[in-house]
Design a protein around this motif. Structure first.
Motif, PDB file in Angstrom:
ATOM      1  N   TYR A 111     -48.692 -14.902  -5.486  1.00 42.05           N
ATOM      2  CA  TYR A 111     -49.325 -16.141  -5.035  1.00 42.05           C
ATOM      3  C   TYR A 111     -49.136 -17.218  -6.102  1.00 42.05           C
ATOM      4  CZ  TYR A 111     -52.715 -19.236  -2.839  1.00 42.05           C
ATOM      5  OH  TYR A 111     -53.311 -20.306  -2.233  1.00 42.05           O
ATOM      6  N   ALA A 112     -49.369 -16.846  -7.366  1.00 39.86           N
ATOM      7  CA  ALA A 112     -49.190 -17.794  -8.469  1.00 39.86           C
ATOM      8  C   ALA A 112     -47.730 -18.234  -8.582  1.00 39.86           C
ATOM      9  CB  ALA A 112     -49.664 -17.167  -9.779  1.00 39.86           C
ATOM     10  N   ILE A 113     -46.807 -17.299  -8.424  1.00 41.02           N
ATOM     11  CA  ILE A 113     -45.384 -17.627  -8.504  1.00 41.02           C
ATOM     12  C   ILE A 113     -45.025 -18.681  -7.448  1.00 41.02           C
ATOM     13  CG2 ILE A 113     -43.058 -16.700  -8.054  1.00 41.02           C
ATOM     14  CD1 ILE A 113     -44.115 -14.069  -9.463  1.00 41.02           C
ATOM     15  N   ALA A 114     -45.480 -18.487  -6.229  1.00 41.47           N
ATOM     16  CA  ALA A 114     -45.204 -19.464  -5.171  1.00 41.47           C
ATOM     17  C   ALA A 114     -45.815 -20.821  -5.516  1.00 41.47           C
ATOM     18  CB  ALA A 114     -45.747 -18.952  -3.832  1.00 41.47           C
ATOM     19  N   GLY A 115     -47.044 -20.809  -5.982  1.00 39.72           N
ATOM     20  CA  GLY A 115     -47.724 -22.063  -6.309  1.00 39.72           C
ATOM     21  C   GLY A 115     -47.063 -22.808  -7.455  1.00 39.72           C
ATOM     22  N   TYR A 116     -46.745 -22.084  -8.539  1.00 36.72           N
ATOM     23  CA  TYR A 116     -46.108 -22.736  -9.682  1.00 36.72           C
ATOM     24  C   TYR A 116     -44.725 -23.265  -9.319  1.00 36.72           C
ATOM     25  CZ  TYR A 116     -49.696 -20.902 -12.857  1.00 36.72           C
ATOM     26  OH  TYR A 116     -50.880 -20.624 -13.493  1.00 36.72           O
ATOM     27  N   GLY A 117     -43.994 -22.512  -8.519  1.00 37.13           N
ATOM     28  CA  GLY A 117     -42.663 -22.965  -8.107  1.00 37.13           C
ATOM     29  C   GLY A 117     -42.729 -24.250  -7.307  1.00 37.13           C
ATOM     30  N   CYS A 118     -43.643 -24.316  -6.353  1.00 34.59           N
ATOM     31  CA  CYS A 118     -43.800 -25.537  -5.548  1.00 34.59           C
ATOM     32  C   CYS A 118     -44.251 -26.704  -6.412  1.00 34.59           C
ATOM     33  CB  CYS A 118     -44.797 -25.308  -4.415  1.00 34.59           C
ATOM     34  SG  CYS A 118     -44.199 -24.178  -3.149  1.00 34.59           S
ATOM     35  N   ALA A 119     -45.241 -26.469  -7.265  1.00 29.55           N
ATOM     36  CA  ALA A 119     -45.762 -27.547  -8.105  1.00 29.55           C
ATOM     37  C   ALA A 119     -44.683 -28.059  -9.061  1.00 29.55           C
ATOM     38  CB  ALA A 119     -46.993 -27.074  -8.867  1.00 29.55           C
ATOM     39  N   ALA A 120     -43.883 -27.162  -9.627  1.00 31.50           N
ATOM     40  CA  ALA A 120     -42.797 -27.587 -10.526  1.00 31.50           C
ATOM     41  C   ALA A 120     -41.784 -28.436  -9.774  1.00 31.50           C
ATOM     42  CB  ALA A 120     -42.120 -26.370 -11.155  1.00 31.50           C
ATOM     43  N   ALA A 121     -41.462 -28.052  -8.547  1.00 31.48           N
ATOM     44  CA  ALA A 121     -40.515 -28.829  -7.736  1.00 31.48           C
ATOM     45  C   ALA A 121     -41.092 -30.209  -7.411  1.00 31.48           C
ATOM     46  CB  ALA A 121     -40.176 -28.070  -6.457  1.00 31.48           C
ATOM     47  N   PHE A 122     -42.384 -30.254  -7.098  1.00 27.48           N
ATOM     48  CA  PHE A 122     -43.023 -31.545  -6.815  1.00 27.48           C
ATOM     49  C   PHE A 122     -42.989 -32.436  -8.064  1.00 27.48           C
ATOM     50  CE2 PHE A 122     -46.018 -29.469  -3.478  1.00 27.48           C
ATOM     51  CZ  PHE A 122     -45.010 -29.483  -2.523  1.00 27.48           C
TER      52      PHE A 122
END
Length: 163
Positions: A111-122
């Protein structure tokens, strides 16, 4: 939410909430683990979550937002599952409990991996390179913790649990 920046800040707040919830659960998992190797890995996970929570708070405050501005329902469910399956369940074999602890930890990590990946892309899209770099580092740390858990499971815990 009117802009990608609004979505970004909300995602940071959601991750902050997720980390705070996961931190409590992982501390309990440390106490329940039988394997010393697993305990040490979970303790490193606690340190990593604490570090990530602090970084998220700094990022959120830099946008004049409240770090506690969101409640992560996704992590709430994952924590509830971890408590139910790894902590409240009765086990006849410590290795079986350790296998379940790893499973539940990895679900929270993913869950954290998905969240951090999206936030980094944003952050990258929003022209916030320093924030994107911070979030990418947090993503790498979450990946590393996940890989460590896979190694522990595959090298010892799953073999002992299968006996």
């Amino acid at each position: 939410m009117q802009s990608l920046k609004d979505v970004y800040i909300h995602q940071l707040q959601d991750l902050h909430s997720a980390n705070k919830q996961a931190l409590k659960a992982v501390r309990n998992l440390v106490n329940a683990a039988a394997s010393d190797n697993l305990k040490r890995a979970l303790e490193r996970g606690v340190s990593g979550i604490e570090d990530g929570t602090g970084k998220l708070e700094t990022l959120i405050r830099a946008h004049d937002a409240d770090p506690d501005g969101a409640h992560c329902k996704g992590m709430e469910g994952l924590v509830r599952e971890a408590r139910s399956h790894a902590l409240k369940e009765e086990f006849d074999d410590d290795a079986v409990r350790d296998a379940v602890i790893i499973t539940q930890y990895q679900r929270m990590a993913h869950y954290a991996i998905a969240g951090y990946g999206c936030a980094a892309a944003f952050a990258k899209q929003l022209g916030l390179p320093n924030e994107a770099q911070t979030l990418s580092g947090m993503l790498d740390a979450a990946h590393s913790g996940d890989e460590t858990m896979s190694d522990i499971a595959e090298q010892k815990v799953n073999q002992r649990a299968a006996l």
